[in-house]
Design a protein around this motif. Structure first.
Motif, mmCIF file in Angstrom:
data_model
loop_
_atom_site.group_PDB
_atom_site.id
_atom_site.type_symbol
_atom_site.label_atom_id
_atom_site.label_comp_id
_atom_site.label_asym_id
_atom_site.label_seq_id
_atom_site.Cartn_x
_atom_site.Cartn_y
_atom_site.Cartn_z
ATOM 1 N N SER A 145 0.826 -1.202 0.000
ATOM 2 C CA SER A 145 0.000 0.000 0.000
ATOM 3 C C SER A 145 0.859 1.250 0.000
ATOM 4 N N LEU A 146 1.924 1.248 0.804
ATOM 5 C CA LEU A 146 2.817 2.404 0.862
ATOM 6 C C LEU A 146 3.533 2.615 -0.462
ATOM 7 N N LEU A 147 3.937 1.511 -1.108
ATOM 8 C CA LEU A 147 4.610 1.633 -2.399
ATOM 9 C C LEU A 147 3.679 2.206 -3.462
ATOM 10 N N VAL A 148 2.452 1.697 -3.524
ATOM 11 C CA VAL A 148 1.492 2.205 -4.502
ATOM 12 C C VAL A 148 1.168 3.664 -4.194
ATOM 13 N N ALA A 149 1.039 3.984 -2.910
ATOM 14 C CA ALA A 149 0.759 5.365 -2.526
ATOM 15 C C ALA A 149 1.891 6.290 -2.965
ATOM 16 N N ARG A 150 3.121 5.827 -2.794
ATOM 17 C CA ARG A 150 4.280 6.630 -3.211
ATOM 18 C C ARG A 150 4.273 6.824 -4.731
ATOM 19 N N SER A 151 4.011 5.758 -5.461
ATOM 20 C CA SER A 151 3.959 5.857 -6.924
ATOM 21 C C SER A 151 2.869 6.822 -7.360
ATOM 22 N N LEU A 152 1.746 6.770 -6.689
ATOM 23 C CA LEU A 152 0.631 7.662 -7.009
ATOM 24 C C LEU A 152 0.995 9.114 -6.722
ATOM 25 N N SER A 153 1.646 9.342 -5.577
ATOM 26 C CA SER A 153 2.023 10.704 -5.212
ATOM 27 C C SER A 153 3.053 11.279 -6.174
ATOM 28 N N ALA B 258 -2.253 -3.785 -8.621
ATOM 29 C CA ALA B 258 -2.107 -2.323 -8.532
ATOM 30 C C ALA B 258 -3.474 -1.651 -8.533
ATOM 31 N N ARG B 259 -4.380 -2.140 -9.362
ATOM 32 C CA ARG B 259 -5.699 -1.517 -9.441
ATOM 33 C C ARG B 259 -6.468 -1.691 -8.130
ATOM 34 N N ALA C 88 -2.132 5.392 -14.616
ATOM 35 C CA ALA C 88 -3.013 4.256 -14.854
ATOM 36 C C ALA C 88 -2.530 3.068 -14.031
ATOM 37 N N ALA C 89 -3.415 2.135 -13.774
ATOM 38 C CA ALA C 89 -3.034 0.951 -12.996
ATOM 39 C C ALA C 89 -1.898 0.194 -13.674
ATOM 40 N N SER C 90 -1.923 0.114 -14.995
ATOM 41 C CA SER C 90 -0.879 -0.603 -15.731
ATOM 42 C C SER C 90 0.470 0.075 -15.566
ATOM 43 N N GLU C 91 0.485 1.405 -15.544
ATOM 44 C CA GLU C 91 1.730 2.149 -15.380
ATOM 45 C C GLU C 91 2.285 1.991 -13.972
ATOM 46 N N CYS C 92 1.398 2.039 -12.996
ATOM 47 C CA CYS C 92 1.794 1.838 -11.607
ATOM 48 C C CYS C 92 2.348 0.425 -11.412
ATOM 49 N N ALA C 93 1.678 -0.544 -12.001
ATOM 50 C CA ALA C 93 2.106 -1.941 -11.883
ATOM 51 C C ALA C 93 3.490 -2.142 -12.479
ATOM 52 N N GLU C 94 3.729 -1.565 -13.635
ATOM 53 C CA GLU C 94 5.025 -1.717 -14.292
ATOM 54 C C GLU C 94 6.136 -1.073 -13.477
ATOM 55 N N ALA C 95 5.868 0.072 -12.888
ATOM 56 C CA ALA C 95 6.881 0.773 -12.105
ATOM 57 C C ALA C 95 7.268 0.012 -10.838
ATOM 58 N N LEU C 96 6.310 -0.725 -10.265
ATOM 59 C CA LEU C 96 6.552 -1.405 -8.992
ATOM 60 C C LEU C 96 6.775 -2.904 -9.133
ATOM 61 N N GLY D 65 -10.149 6.950 -25.406
ATOM 62 C CA GLY D 65 -9.337 6.845 -26.608
ATOM 63 C C GLY D 65 -10.213 6.640 -27.821
ATOM 64 N N GLN D 66 -9.578 6.318 -28.913
ATOM 65 C CA GLN D 66 -10.345 6.132 -30.139
ATOM 66 C C GLN D 66 -11.077 4.803 -30.165
ATOM 67 N N THR D 67 -10.496 3.795 -29.518
ATOM 68 C CA THR D 67 -11.121 2.470 -29.488
ATOM 69 C C THR D 67 -11.027 1.900 -28.082
ATOM 70 N N GLY D 68 -11.874 0.894 -27.822
ATOM 71 C CA GLY D 68 -11.811 0.187 -26.555
ATOM 72 C C GLY D 68 -12.421 0.948 -25.403
ATOM 73 N N ARG D 69 -12.274 0.375 -24.229
ATOM 74 C CA ARG D 69 -12.829 0.962 -23.024
ATOM 75 C C ARG D 69 -12.034 2.196 -22.611
ATOM 76 N N PRO D 70 -12.663 3.146 -21.924
ATOM 77 C CA PRO D 70 -11.919 4.298 -21.420
ATOM 78 C C PRO D 70 -10.935 3.860 -20.333
ATOM 79 N N GLN D 71 -9.816 4.523 -20.272
ATOM 80 C CA GLN D 71 -8.779 4.193 -19.295
ATOM 81 C C GLN D 71 -9.012 4.949 -17.995
ATOM 82 N N ARG D 72 -8.937 4.243 -16.890
ATOM 83 C CA ARG D 72 -9.084 4.867 -15.579
ATOM 84 C C ARG D 72 -7.743 5.450 -15.162
ATOM 85 N N ARG D 73 -7.723 6.764 -14.855
ATOM 86 C CA ARG D 73 -6.514 7.467 -14.460
ATOM 87 C C ARG D 73 -6.663 7.938 -13.007
#
Length: 225
Positions: free
Chosen positions: A161-169, A191-192, A176-184, A211-219
């Motif tokens: 939780s602290l790591l994800v919180a730090r990445s978010l801050s 991550a989500r 995005a959850a995918s970006e947070c996951a890759e970083a950690l 985006g142009q296609t697919g589901r909207p990305q949660r940021r």
């Protein structure tokens, strides 16, 4: 690379811990020991940076291993993985300067999070320059600008939780959850879960990016406290 020595009297458990370490980028297992004497010999010969140490060993306790290693001037850290839950044992381990203490049985994800936190701590303390309060909070395992509540939902750990919180801050303006996951080094699903928990508790906000296609990305973005 962070060299790791695994110490456990149970051969199967030691192998299981070895496999977990092998999943984490930046770590490698340089040896496995099943007794205190083997552990001390391996510490002297292999010079590991980190020891995953059980308390219950056939010839001595893990506390003895810590004391002997410290008295010999070995520069290393310990993460205790043990079923020993007596207050005096845990207190003695803490006084010996361990990096973390994880009670058996535990989930693989809990050990993974301890290793991730440890490597992040090493990175923070090894870089030049001053540290911020959020850096110190993470290095010491305390809550930072975006803190996890004392009681987390089942399946979520304080360390991750602290790591994800730090990445978010640190993410600007959002992540995005995918970006947070890759970083950690986490899975996107894990991550989500943490990011959605922060949204639920009011510690973060979420917006949809179309985006142009697919589901909207949660940021996700941290909410100032």
């Amino acid at each position: 690379m962070l060299d790791v020595l695994v110490v456990d009297d149970d051969f199967m458990v030691a192998r299981a811990h070895e496999r977990v370490v092998e999943q984490v980028a930046g770590y490698r297992v340089v040896g496995v020991a099943h007794t205190g004497a083997e552990a001390l010999a391996a510490i002297a010969a292999l010079c590991p940076r980190l020891v995953l140490l059980d308390i219950y060993l056939p010839d001595m306790t893990g506390l003895d291993v810590i004391r002997h290693a410290r008295s010999r001037g070995n520069d290393l850290d310990f993460i205790v993985l043990s079923a020993a839950r007596e207050a005096e044992t845990i207190s003695a381990a803490l006084q010996g300067g361990i990096a973390s203490y994880l009670l058996k049985p535990f989930k693989v994800e809990e050990l993974l999070s301890r290793l991730t936190v440890y490597s992040e701590r090493r990175r923070l303390l090894g870089r030049p320059g001053d540290l911020s309060q959020s850096d110190l909070d993470l290095a010491l395992g305390t809550s930072g600008t975006l803190s996890a509540p004392p009681a987390l939902p089942k399946g979520l750990s304080k360390e991750t939780s602290l790591l994800v919180a730090r990445s978010l801050s640190d993410s600007a303006p959002d992540v995005a959850a995918s970006e947070c996951a890759e970083a950690l080094g986490l899975s996107r699903v894990v991550a989500r879960k943490y990011l959605e928990h922060f949204v639920l508790t009011g510690q973060a906000t979420v917006t949809l990016r179309y985006g142009q296609t697919g589901r909207p990305q949660r940021r996700y973005a941290s909410r100032p406290i």
